[in-house]
Enzyme design. Structure first.
Site, PDB file in Angstrom:
ATOM      1  N   ARG A  27       0.885  10.861  -1.294  1.00  0.00           N
ATOM      2  CA  ARG A  27       1.008  11.804  -2.395  1.00  0.00           C
ATOM      3  C   ARG A  27       0.029  12.966  -2.266  1.00  0.00           C
ATOM      4  NH1 ARG A  27       2.884   6.941  -3.834  1.00  0.00           N
ATOM      5  NH2 ARG A  27       4.421   6.755  -5.535  1.00  0.00           N
ATOM      6  N   ASP A 319       3.195  -5.250  -4.598  1.00  0.00           N
ATOM      7  CA  ASP A 319       2.831  -5.321  -3.176  1.00  0.00           C
ATOM      8  C   ASP A 319       1.910  -6.495  -2.865  1.00  0.00           C
ATOM      9  OD1 ASP A 319       4.361  -3.169  -2.452  1.00  0.00           O
ATOM     10  OD2 ASP A 319       2.724  -1.721  -2.536  1.00  0.00           O
TER      11      ASP A 319
END
Length: 451
Positions: A27, A319
């Site tokens: 990002r 995750d």
């Protein structure tokens, strides 16, 4: 194909740092690329996935200098890209492909996104649908929406879109596309997902608004804002640290201090799980002024006990489920994981991969439609295990091998490079603490030195 050999590890007594956060590195590069000037990014993760993001921006005409592997200088062009003559290769990165869909939708030319075999099998329909509603034209190879993807953007319209399933990646793609649409775009999530994109947008002085509505968690953004160029520091990756946190938490008497790690509360759900399982956890936020909170985590090991993982906490630890499943196998009693159907469409079917490998190690495990039931506490059996080409499966079962007598071999571990360069070196340091290992230190320029 590479393999990892793992033996039972001694008690852990260590201080470590982990490489930069993968989600934030992606990002940071993308936001810097659409900013109005030059941005220094320090602590960048030089993994295969994140290098694909750098190359994607270069292919679209963005100049990126890299004085060292952890330090980038990105020269933003105010959201204006140049058409690439070649397809943009997203490698194994679902994050890059979905976020690139959003950025490509803002451009008045055709962009083609491709990926490796694993990524090309992952459905992209959830991101195609909202971007199509905004006015982008997206062609996929199959009806399920798999890559290659051909995207032609420009002339976008703002939308209010309700996500059927909470997804930080789909939310992020819509928010990035919304920068090219005049007016207000709102994304509504049934459950709040990771907020890295909103944080980094705000850090680059793009305003967003979050509110709770009867329909869910709403994030709104006005289009045609331009990111203000700013330098950015990427903290250590909590998901990478989680492997070692479980290794320490499950071993009575162990003590592990992880320094300079990201502590975004939408990412740290695994800490609450370890606390419920009986581990001693201390979390200290030391810096919250650079877009993302960071600090240190201290884990003291004990005999863990089973717990239930599910519901609204799943997006905050999606995750970490592979390594939390290992914690469940090492704990006394039953650990139930539910509401994790999302793991069926990751780099591999992670629920099936976890169940298969735990069974190989002698663990009583039942695979359900959306999770696992793990009856822990029995000794783990060493053996030869598959990574299924999935970096998190490979690393989770390397940690499992640290608790099994004999040699555990994990096959096909090249995939680890997608998220954690240096994992094998850190593993060897824990397996043989008498052998002095170089300690990574981030210097002020953002480069990693070894001492």
């Amino acid at each position: 194909m590479a393999s990892l050999s793992v033996f039972r590890a001694p008690q852990i007594e260590a201080e470590i740092v982990v490489p930069g956060d993968k989600s934030i590195s992606h990002r940071a590069v993308l936001l810097a690329a659409i900013s109005n000037g030059s941005c220094a990014i320090r602590g960048f993760l030089p993994s295969h996935d994140c290098r694909c993001t750098v190359q994607a921006m270069r292919s679209l005409g963005i100049l990126i200098d890299q004085p060292s592997e952890n330090y980038l200088m990105v020269h933003g062009q105010r959201g204006k890209f140049q058409s690439s003559a070649e397809p943009i290769d997203c490698g194994n990165s679902g994050t890059l492909m979905r976020l690139m869909c959003g950025l490509a939708a803002t451009q008045p030319f055709e962009t083609v996104l491709i990926g490796d075999a694993s990524l090309s099998s992952r459905p992209m329909r959830r991101v195609i649908e909202p971007l199509t509603l905004m006015g982008a034209s997206i062609e996929a190879k199959e009806p399920t929406g798999t890559a290659p993807l051909k995207i032609r953007g420009g002339n976008l319209n703002p939308v209010t879109y309700e996500l059927p399933v909470a997804s930080a990646q789909v939310k992020s793609a819509i928010l990035l596309a919304a920068l090219g649409a005049p007016g207000k775009t709102t994304v509504i999530e049934p459950i709040a997902s990771r907020d890295h994109t909103e944080r980094i947008l705000n850090y680059f002085l793009i305003e967003t608004k979050r509110e709770t509505t009867p329909r869910g968690h709403a994030i709104s953004i006005y289009g045609e804002q331009v990111a203000e160029s700013r330098d950015f520091f990427v903290p250590g990756d909590f998901s990478s640290a989680a492997f070692w946190m479980v290794a320490a938490a499950a071993q009575a008497g162990s003590s592990l201090l992880v320094r300079n790690v990201g502590l975004n509360e939408t990412r740290t759900g695994a800490l609450a799980v370890l606390l419920r399982m009986g581990a001693h956890v201390r979390e200290v936020v030391q810096d919250s002024e650079k877009g993302e909170p960071s600090g240190e985590i201290h884990i003291q090991g004990t005999r863990l006990h089973g717990t239930v993982i599910g519901g609204h906490e799943i997006p905050r630890l999606i995750d970490e489920i592979p390594i939390l499943a290992i914690a469940g196998a090492l704990a006394q009693g039953k650990t139930t994981i539910r509401d994790a159907h999302e793991l069926r469409v990751k780099e591999t079917d992670r629920l099936a991969a976890i169940a298969a490998n735990l069974t190989e190690m002698g663990v009583d495990v039942v695979e359900t439609e959306d999770g696992l039931e793990i009856n822990g506490g029995a000794p783990l059996i060493a053996g030869r295990l598959k990574s299924y080409g999935d970096h998190r499966i490979a690393m989770a079962f390397a940690v499992a091998g640290m608790f099994a007598d004999g040699e555990t071999i994990i096959d096909d571990t090249d995939c680890i490079a997608t998220s954690y360069p240096g994992f094998e070196e850190q593993l060897q340091a824990f397996l043989d603490p008498s052998h002095e290992q170089p300690t990574p230190v981030i210097n002020p320029a953002g480069a990693i030195e070894k001492h």
